[in-house]
Design an enzyme around this catalytic site. Structure first.
Site, mmCIF file in Angstrom:
data_model
loop_
_atom_site.group_PDB
_atom_site.id
_atom_site.type_symbol
_atom_site.label_atom_id
_atom_site.label_comp_id
_atom_site.label_asym_id
_atom_site.label_seq_id
_atom_site.Cartn_x
_atom_site.Cartn_y
_atom_site.Cartn_z
ATOM 1 N N ASP A 7 39.628 36.356 48.862
ATOM 2 C CA ASP A 7 39.957 36.039 47.670
ATOM 3 C C ASP A 7 39.704 34.481 47.444
ATOM 4 O O ASP A 7 39.791 33.603 48.446
ATOM 5 C CB ASP A 7 41.391 36.490 47.332
ATOM 6 C CG ASP A 7 41.659 37.810 47.187
ATOM 7 O OD1 ASP A 7 40.679 38.485 47.640
ATOM 8 O OD2 ASP A 7 42.508 38.015 46.522
ATOM 9 N N ASP A 8 39.665 33.989 46.213
ATOM 10 C CA ASP A 8 39.871 32.597 45.695
ATOM 11 C C ASP A 8 38.424 31.876 45.907
ATOM 12 O O ASP A 8 38.595 30.711 45.652
ATOM 13 C CB ASP A 8 41.031 32.003 46.272
ATOM 14 C CG ASP A 8 42.169 32.714 45.838
ATOM 15 O OD1 ASP A 8 42.284 33.583 44.959
ATOM 16 O OD2 ASP A 8 43.351 31.997 46.213
ATOM 17 N N HIS A 57 37.961 38.232 40.307
ATOM 18 C CA HIS A 57 39.107 37.581 40.860
ATOM 19 C C HIS A 57 39.751 36.912 39.448
ATOM 20 O O HIS A 57 40.440 35.997 39.504
ATOM 21 C CB HIS A 57 39.359 36.770 41.942
ATOM 22 C CG HIS A 57 40.609 36.588 42.589
ATOM 23 N ND1 HIS A 57 41.487 37.741 42.654
ATOM 24 C CD2 HIS A 57 41.111 35.826 43.197
ATOM 25 C CE1 HIS A 57 42.662 37.157 43.228
ATOM 26 N NE2 HIS A 57 42.616 36.049 43.387
ATOM 27 N N HIS A 61 41.504 32.532 37.720
ATOM 28 C CA HIS A 61 42.899 32.732 38.519
ATOM 29 C C HIS A 61 44.048 33.106 37.819
ATOM 30 O O HIS A 61 45.258 32.774 37.852
ATOM 31 C CB HIS A 61 43.240 31.668 39.477
ATOM 32 C CG HIS A 61 43.838 32.360 40.861
ATOM 33 N ND1 HIS A 61 45.284 32.524 40.986
ATOM 34 C CD2 HIS A 61 43.241 33.126 41.863
ATOM 35 C CE1 HIS A 61 45.394 33.085 42.229
ATOM 36 N NE2 HIS A 61 44.411 33.583 42.712
ATOM 37 N N TYR A 98 47.583 37.428 42.376
ATOM 38 C CA TYR A 98 48.842 37.585 42.589
ATOM 39 C C TYR A 98 49.049 39.244 42.443
ATOM 40 O O TYR A 98 50.310 39.700 42.778
ATOM 41 C CB TYR A 98 50.092 37.135 41.513
ATOM 42 C CG TYR A 98 49.482 35.749 41.176
ATOM 43 C CD1 TYR A 98 49.670 34.703 42.205
ATOM 44 C CD2 TYR A 98 48.884 35.440 39.819
ATOM 45 C CE1 TYR A 98 49.363 33.197 41.695
ATOM 46 C CE2 TYR A 98 48.614 34.034 39.526
ATOM 47 C CZ TYR A 98 48.785 33.055 40.517
ATOM 48 O OH TYR A 98 48.063 31.926 40.073
ATOM 49 N N HIS A 148 41.831 34.485 52.289
ATOM 50 C CA HIS A 148 41.263 33.587 51.234
ATOM 51 C C HIS A 148 40.207 32.607 52.212
ATOM 52 O O HIS A 148 40.587 31.878 52.765
ATOM 53 C CB HIS A 148 42.442 33.095 50.807
ATOM 54 C CG HIS A 148 43.429 33.968 50.259
ATOM 55 N ND1 HIS A 148 44.466 34.460 50.785
ATOM 56 C CD2 HIS A 148 43.642 34.031 48.821
ATOM 57 C CE1 HIS A 148 45.274 35.244 50.150
ATOM 58 N NE2 HIS A 148 44.745 34.922 48.623
HETATM 59 NI NI NI Z 1 43.968 34.589 44.489
#
Ligand code: NI
Length: 197
Positions: A7-8, A57, A61, A98, A148
């Site tokens: 992620d991210d 995603h 965010h 989250y 991540h």
């Molecule tokens: Ni995230």
């Protein structure tokens, strides 16, 4: 089968994960934020060319629980369109930041919510060895692993994790690949794993 998810990103560290995947003939799923996709378009294109999956995603965010349906559509669609423009790939999975979403999210986003069953807490430990140990100890057939690719210690764990999983007999697959073998995906459902039925 096991689905490693990152992620991210994408970030400057994403190529380290891609290098490891190519060494072990694996696929992973990258849940990207829209604000980073243009900057790291090369990594995104490489991931798609390797058979990896790009998931959504959100654009920035966002916590989807705090957004109206129109806003959810906006942050999801902007990201999907950016990925499509850069890679030609369709984005068909949503991982809400989250893990936070509400019932209307499905209709607004028009795609399934993909959560996880193994949380490495890599963002918290920032430890390569703790991340490796977590995946090695908790891995099981059908698991979705959360990591991540924004953090250097996480990407430095990729080679050891993949080496271990491959030698233990796992196929490193994308979320959609695993779902295809395990009952498919319903756009109005959330998934944490894909166990054999
Ligand atoms: Ni995230």
């Amino acid at each position: 089968m096991i689905a490693l998810t990152y992620d991210d990103g994408p970030s400057a560290y994403t190529p380290v994960v891609l290098d490891a995947l190519s060494r072990y003939d694996g696929h992973a799923t990258f849940f990207v934020v829209g604000t980073s996709v243009t900057r790291y378009a090369d990594s995104l294109r490489r991931a798609v060319a390797m058979g990896c999956e790009i998931g959504n995603h959100t654009y920035d965010h966002s916590n989807l629980k705090n957004l109206s349906n129109v806003q959810v559509q906006s942050v999801v669609n902007r990201t999907g369109q950016a990925v499509k423009d850069l890679t030609g790939a369709d984005v068909r999975l949503l991982r809400p930041p989250y893990g936070s979403y509400h019932g209307a999210t499905f209709t607004a986003a028009g795609m399934p919510v993909i959560l996880w069953s193994i949380d490495t807490l890599d963002w918290k430990t920032r430890s390569t060895s703790a991340t490796i140990q977590c995946v090695e100890q908790k891995a099981y057939d059908g698991a979705i692993v959360l990591m991540h690719d924004l953090h250097q210690p996480t990407v430095q764990a990729a080679d050891a994790i993949m080496k271990h999983l491959k030698s233990a007999g796992y196929q490193l697959v994308t979320v959609s690949e695993m779902a295809a073998y395990r009952g498919g995906l319903d756009a109005h459902k959330a998934y944490t794993q894909f166990r054999k039925s």
